[in-house]
Design an enzyme around this catalytic site. Structure first.
Site, short mmCIF file in Angstrom:
data_model
loop_
_atom_site.label_atom_id
_atom_site.label_comp_id
_atom_site.label_asym_id
_atom_site.label_seq_id
_atom_site.Cartn_x
_atom_site.Cartn_y
_atom_site.Cartn_z
N ASP A 35 0.81 -1.22 0.00
CA ASP A 35 0.00 0.00 0.00
C ASP A 35 0.84 1.27 0.00
O ASP A 35 0.42 2.31 0.52
CB ASP A 35 -0.97 0.01 1.21
CG ASP A 35 -1.87 -1.20 1.20
OD1 ASP A 35 -2.19 -1.69 0.11
OD2 ASP A 35 -2.24 -1.66 2.30
N LYS A 49 1.80 2.12 -5.14
CA LYS A 49 2.32 1.56 -6.40
C LYS A 49 1.40 1.86 -7.57
O LYS A 49 1.84 2.25 -8.65
CB LYS A 49 2.51 0.03 -6.25
CG LYS A 49 3.51 -0.36 -5.18
CD LYS A 49 3.58 -1.86 -4.98
CE LYS A 49 2.37 -2.46 -4.34
NZ LYS A 49 2.15 -2.09 -2.94
N GLY A 56 -4.54 -4.26 -3.78
CA GLY A 56 -5.51 -3.22 -4.11
C GLY A 56 -4.71 -2.01 -4.50
O GLY A 56 -4.04 -1.41 -3.66
N HIS A 57 -4.69 -1.69 -5.78
CA HIS A 57 -3.87 -0.58 -6.29
C HIS A 57 -4.79 0.56 -6.71
O HIS A 57 -5.60 0.40 -7.62
CB HIS A 57 -3.00 -1.06 -7.46
CG HIS A 57 -1.96 -2.06 -7.03
ND1 HIS A 57 -1.06 -2.63 -7.89
CD2 HIS A 57 -1.67 -2.57 -5.81
CE1 HIS A 57 -0.27 -3.45 -7.22
NE2 HIS A 57 -0.63 -3.44 -5.96
N GLN A 92 2.04 -6.01 -3.19
CA GLN A 92 2.47 -6.11 -1.79
C GLN A 92 3.77 -5.30 -1.60
O GLN A 92 4.00 -4.35 -2.31
CB GLN A 92 2.65 -7.58 -1.36
CG GLN A 92 1.34 -8.34 -1.23
CD GLN A 92 0.77 -8.84 -2.55
OE1 GLN A 92 1.43 -9.50 -3.32
NE2 GLN A 92 -0.48 -8.50 -2.82
#
Ligand code: GDP
Ligand code: IMO
Ligand code: MG
Length: 423
Positions: free
Chosen positions: A13, A16, A40-41, A224
């Site tokens: 988080d 990225k 989750g990007h 990650q």
């Protein structure tokens, strides 16, 4: 043409998604190399906020092809939801999104096994995202997994059945109370597989080799962060893939001598979601403020993220393991208003001061040694150039660059694409 990497250096988080989106204009191909829908990007542009889980963060740019590499694990059900959310953007998905035949499939029973395993651990649970990541990589390394390429076979359902039957027996073995309707889950899965099969499957290592030969510019997008790496992270509180630079080689089939820039991304402070050690974690109103101002809630699970000061011991470790050549500092804006900032520069470990990450970094073994620095009061979110930065922010950046021995090339001052300052 070398392949550049973009990797998270903390516990995920870091931002990225935002940075890949910003950098895509400079690349022909964006390729995800590991992880799955545990990621989750988040991207923000033109007042739209979008969260991607499996699809690479270059998807909104017309100039780039996006590849889901062999190292990624794909849940067709979640993938279908991602595709549905993209429909309103009118993208030509079949030509701009290519999927490796060697990527593994997350079955509904992998998700159930993840839940059963976590339930059986009680307090010692990993705090997984419950997306079936661990069980799917277990089947991959155990040589039992199903791959995207299997979906092209007439008998893929037989393969599916055999694996799902085995999983059901394993779920029983855990002997925990998990409610599920496998028939319904399977129906969902099969529908999603049919939609997935409309997309383009490729031999991605060959595709990338040819693209490199033709001089195409490739950016590998990590998921990650380094401290969640299966080997180098805070095991067992990690994910099940190599999130570090080497993972890009195995997750895409790119040779080590073909890696170019290694772009390492970190927050100006630290966060972690899920269980596991976090030496600089804050339990006071400072940590609470970071979480509130930084809107620190998981993009995949919505769980509040734990917050703390920047940990240079851990960050140096991540820089070394990845061979980072340039850094990006995110969310500096969130620190505006703190009178004093702290940065961990060493740990006290078994009565001694150490500068490296030891085998055990649990709170009972390690306590951080802090350097205090002046904070800045100015709002950074409207700033557009380095010249506007307050002195205290420049001091903070200079100190980190000196300690990490790598230049900080981008400072991000807000979630939007435009709130990105190049140095
Ligand atoms: P990723 O998993 O590394 O892509 O990061 P996430 O998207 O899970 O989390 C990063 C969060 O911070 C997202 O909500 C972003 O919109 C947001 N974000 C990214 N950069 C900045 C920044 O510089 N400032 C602020 N305030 N938010 C940011
Ligand atoms: P992005 O790509 C933050 C964490 C989970 C849990 C551990 C194992 O958005 O940075 P898993 O579901 O992988 O078995 O969970 O890893 N985790 C993440 N934390 N960002 C992520 O991805 C994460 N993906 C997994 O919270 O602690
Ligand atoms: Mg995320």
């Amino acid at each position: 043409m070398a392949v550049d990497l973009l990797l998270g250096l903390q516990w995920g988080d870091e931002g990225k998604g935002k940075i890949v989106d910003v950098l895509t204009k400079n690349y022909d191909i964006i390729a995800r190399f590991q992880g799955g829908p545990n990621a989750g990007h988040t991207l923000e542009f033109d007042g739209i906020k979008h969260v991607l889980h499996t699809i690479p963060s270059g998807i909104f740019h017309k100039n780039a092809t996006n590849i889901v590499g062999n190292g990624v694990v794909i849940d067709p059900v979640i993938f279908k939801k991602e595709l549905d959310a993209l429909k309103k953007f009118n993208l030509d998905i079949k030509s701009i999104l290519l999927i490796s035949r060697k990527a593994h499939l997350i079955l509904p029973t992998h998700r159930l096994l993840d839940a059963a395993s976590e339930a059986s651990k009680g307090k010692a649970k990993i705090g997984s995202t419950l997306k079936g990541i661990g069980p799917t990589y277990m089947d991959k390394t155990g040589r039992n997994g199903m791959r995207i390429g299997d979906l092209e076979l007439d008998n893929w359902k037989e393969k599916y059945r055999a694996l799902a039957n085995k999983h059901e027996a394993m779920i029983d073995f855990y002997n925990v109370d998990i409610q599920y309707d496998l028939k319904e889950l399977e129906e969902q899965f099969c529908n999603a597989v049919e939609e997935l099969k409309q997309l383009t499957f490729i031999d991605s290592e060959e595709y990338l080799y040819q693209a490199q030969k033709q001089g195409k510019k490739i950016l590998a997008e990590g998921a990650q962060g380094s401290l969640l790496d299966i080997d180098f992270g805070t095991y067992p509180y990690v994910t099940s893939s190599n999130t570090t630079a080497a993972g890009a080689c195995t997750g895409l089939g790119v040779a080590p001598n073909q890696i170019g820039d290694v772009k390492g991304i970190f927050k100006a402070y630290a966060t972690r979601v899920g269980s596991g050690p976090f030496p600089t974690e804050l339990f006071d109103e400072v940590g609470e403020t970071m979480g509130r101002v930084g809107n620190e809630f998981g993009a995949t699970t919505g769980r509040p993220r734990r917050c703390g000061w920047l940990d240079l011991v851990a960050l140096k470790y991540a820089v070394r393991v990845n061979g980072v050549t340039e850094l990006m500092m995110m969310k500096g804006d969130v620190l505006s208003g703190f009178k004093t900032l702290k940065v961990a520069t060493a740990y006290t470990y078994k009565g001694k001061e150490i500068m490296h990450l030891p085998y055990n970094i649990e709170a009972e073994n390690v306590s951080p040694v802090y350097k205090e620095m002046d904070g800045w009061a100015e709002d950074l979110t409207q700033m557009t150039k380095v010249e506007e930065f307050p002195k205290a922010l420049n001091n903070y950046i200079d100190f980190l660059e000196k300690e990490l021995e790598v230049p900080i090339k981008i400072v991000s001052v807000g979630p939007d694409r435009t709130q990105t300052i190049h140095r």
